[in-house]
Design a protein around this motif. Structure first.
Motif, PDB file in Angstrom:
ATOM      1  N   THR A  45       0.836  -1.201   0.000  1.00  0.00           N
ATOM      2  CA  THR A  45       0.000   0.000   0.000  1.00  0.00           C
ATOM      3  C   THR A  45       0.870   1.250   0.000  1.00  0.00           C
ATOM      4  N   SER A  48      -2.490   5.579   1.763  1.00  0.00           N
ATOM      5  CA  SER A  48      -3.680   5.215   2.532  1.00  0.00           C
ATOM      6  C   SER A  48      -4.186   6.431   3.297  1.00  0.00           C
ATOM      7  N   ASN A  56     -10.676   2.832   4.919  1.00  0.00           N
ATOM      8  CA  ASN A  56     -10.341   2.868   3.493  1.00  0.00           C
ATOM      9  C   ASN A  56     -11.079   3.994   2.774  1.00  0.00           C
ATOM     10  N   VAL A  59      -7.430   4.716  -0.819  1.00  0.00           N
ATOM     11  CA  VAL A  59      -6.293   3.805  -0.701  1.00  0.00           C
ATOM     12  C   VAL A  59      -5.802   3.400  -2.093  1.00  0.00           C
ATOM     13  N   ARG A  77     -11.667  -4.720   3.053  1.00  0.00           N
ATOM     14  CA  ARG A  77     -10.216  -4.672   2.915  1.00  0.00           C
ATOM     15  C   ARG A  77      -9.708  -6.077   2.644  1.00  0.00           C
ATOM     16  N   GLU A 163      -1.117   0.189   4.755  1.00  0.00           N
ATOM     17  CA  GLU A 163      -2.573   0.269   4.845  1.00  0.00           C
ATOM     18  C   GLU A 163      -2.958   0.491   6.307  1.00  0.00           C
TER      19      GLU A 163
END
Length: 166
Positions: A45, A48, A56, A59, A77, A163
């Motif tokens: 990721t 984010s 989220n 993202v 997710r 993330e």
């Protein structure tokens, strides 16, 4: 320029950069970055943005052998192997995989895991959810109906390289 370069040499849950400044409510955005990776499968990721109640909100993610995706206001997710604990009310329920079932996700046609530097940009507007993807100055993809008419919420936390779960 070196002071703005971030290097994440290992896959961890503790190497990331957190931006201290809050973002305002947004009705359009462009995310651009230089990125270099030879990670396989998936680089993780790079970007984010989470707001209270929505981990989220915005993202950029590439997990497993899937293409990079942009998620906007996405309650789902990825937890690997196409399954998400607790999603849909039971453990291991399959994740939605098509844009018609999950319009808050768009697959981005980037090819960036070759160990070379690439400049990527993603633009989006809430009006009709129109998005465009660019790699190395060339438009590589576009679409619509990506979280249409959903403004990006303000006062969130922006993290690079990880993330967010909360």
């Amino acid at each position: 320029p070196d002071r703005f370069q971030l290097t994440f040499p290992l896959r961890t849950n503790y190497m990331y950069a957190k931006v201290k400044k809050s973002l305002p409510e947004m009705y359009a955005f462009s995310i651009c970055m230089w990125i270099k990776s030879n990670a396989s499968p998936g680089m993780g990721t790079p970007f984010s943005y989470a707001v209270p109640g929505q981990a989220n909100e915005l993202v950029l993610i590439e997990w497993g052998n899937n293409p990079m995706e942009i998620l906007i206001n996405d309650k789902v997710r990825p937890w690997g192997a196409g399954r998400a604990p607790g999603w849909g009310g039971s453990m291991g329920t399959p994740l939605p995989t098509t844009l018609t079932r999950c319009p808050q996700v768009a697959k981005l046609p980037f090819v960036i895991n070759d160990g070379k530097w690439h400049h990527i940009c993603v633009t989006w507007t809430t009006r009709d959810g129109v998005w465009e993807a660019y790699q190395d100055g060339t438009q590589t993809g576009s679409g619509e109906n990506l979280a249409p008419y959903h403004p990006i919420k303000p006062q969130g936390v922006l993290v690079l390289g990880q993330e967010q779960v909360t």
